[in-house]
Design an enzyme around this catalytic site. Structure first.
Site, mmCIF file in Angstrom:
data_model
loop_
_atom_site.group_PDB
_atom_site.id
_atom_site.type_symbol
_atom_site.label_atom_id
_atom_site.label_comp_id
_atom_site.label_asym_id
_atom_site.label_seq_id
_atom_site.Cartn_x
_atom_site.Cartn_y
_atom_site.Cartn_z
ATOM 1 N N SER A 1 0.826 -1.194 0.000
ATOM 2 C CA SER A 1 0.000 0.000 0.000
ATOM 3 C C SER A 1 0.875 1.266 0.000
ATOM 4 C CB SER A 1 -0.960 -0.040 1.193
ATOM 5 O OG SER A 1 -1.938 0.964 1.102
ATOM 6 N N ASP B 1 -9.157 -4.513 -5.778
ATOM 7 C CA ASP B 1 -8.650 -3.474 -4.874
ATOM 8 C C ASP B 1 -9.526 -2.223 -4.980
ATOM 9 O OD1 ASP B 1 -7.167 -1.606 -3.432
ATOM 10 O OD2 ASP B 1 -5.253 -2.427 -4.109
ATOM 11 N N HIS C 1 -7.142 -5.342 -1.758
ATOM 12 C CA HIS C 1 -6.009 -4.508 -1.355
ATOM 13 C C HIS C 1 -5.185 -5.180 -0.263
ATOM 14 C CE1 HIS C 1 -3.808 -0.755 -0.889
ATOM 15 N NE2 HIS C 1 -4.024 -0.776 0.424
#
Length: 318
Positions: A189, A235, A267
């Site tokens: 991320s 995601d 994600h």
């Protein structure tokens, strides 16, 4: 989603393979001029006909570690090395928030390459802990780090990844096990966005692996570090259409690069043990941190779409 693309980069293969070819020529010339015994170290030359191939391969690439890989070996939960770990307190470091170092226990195989791994926004190193033993058991020193705060942005996380690598190679208790010229970064991320930042800021890195990366900067034309971006089709936080895909497409075609989009993934898929992430991350790190061409077979030709992989793009051959 864009269709699968097979990128080719003229001169890339020659660039990576020329040292190997030169080594082969040198060994062959030495064998012609002085016989097998002259081309190989004395201890190897006296061990019979089976010694020559091993010695030649060692001369071609002194950084090969572990047995010849197979599909099964790179998918395994653990590799051939036993692993130890040591915690690093945030009070004993500067520039990042401490973490855990995982490393091969043996001292008999020389030094290893190293990779620092950053968590994502609001997360800590525990979200990346599964990478530690998984990668270290394949022959790497792995440092899963905590960031200075849980809210640090990608640029800060990139700086912290580099600070963690500097600590590993200069001050850590395992610094003698690490080849400081063979370093890599990974991150999830905002940590994935940080791994792009680190690759931009330190071109001497050997590999970068952003995992479902997030960054407001969408173009990375400055990056020359071999970069493997992993996205997820489901995601909803860092959608591939606005993050992973434009990141990949912006990388120079002259840079060794790959993009894998996971199927039926989110994600947060990189936060738990995942065979596809592990097998291709191991292959990428082996290929570029260790220059171990035995792992090229898993990256080229490009893996085909499957139940686990939506698509795979990249430069082939490397």
């Amino acid at each position: 989603m864009e269709p699968q693309q097979h990128d080719t980069t003229p001169g890339t293969a020659a660039r990576h393979r020329s040292p190997r070819r030169l080594t082969k020529l040198g060994v062959a010339l030495a064998m012609v001029l002085g016989g097998v015994g002259a081309a190989l170290p004395t201890a190897q030359a006296t061990q019979g006909p089976g010694a020559a191939p091993a010695a030649v391969r060692a001369a071609e690439n002194p950084y090969e570690r572990g047995p010849d890989p197979t599909e099964r070996s790179i998918e395994a939960a653990r590799g051939p090395y036993s692993v130890s770990e040591t915690r690093v307190s945030s009070l004993s470091v500067t520039g990042f928030g401490g973490g855990t170092i995982y490393y091969p226990t043996t001292t008999g195989d020389g030094t290893f390459g190293a990779v620092a791994i950053s968590p994502g926004y609001t997360a800590d190193q525990s979200s990346m802990a599964w990478y530690g033993p998984r990668l270290a058991s394949q022959g790497f020193v792995v440092f899963t780090i905590d960031t200075n705060t849980r809210y640090d942005q990608p640029a800060s996380r990139g700086d912290q990844l580099l600070a963690a690598l500097d600590y590993l190679t200069q001050r850590s208790s395992v610094r003698g096990r690490i080849d400081s010229g063979r370093l890599a970064v990974m991150g999830h991320s905002m940590g994935g966005g940080g791994s792009l930042e680190a690759a931009k800021d330190r071109p001497s890195l050997k590999a970068s692996i952003p995992l479902t990366p997030w960054n407001l900067d969408k173009t990375w034309r400055e990056i020359t570090v071999p970069t493997f971006i992993i996205g997820a089709d489901g995601d909803s936080i860092a959608s591939v259409s606005s993050h992973a895909e434009p990141f990949y497409e912006s990388l120079p075609s002259s840079t060794d690069r790959a993009y894998m989009e996971l199927n039926n993934a989110t994600h947060f898929t990189p936060n738990t043990s995942n065979t596809e992430i592990a097998k291709y991350s191991i292959s990428w790190l082996k290929r570029f941190v260790d220059n171990d061409t035995r792992y090229e077979q898993f990256l080229c030709p490009l893996p085909r779409p499957s139940l686990a992989i939506e698509e795979f793009r990249g430069n082939c051959p490397h």
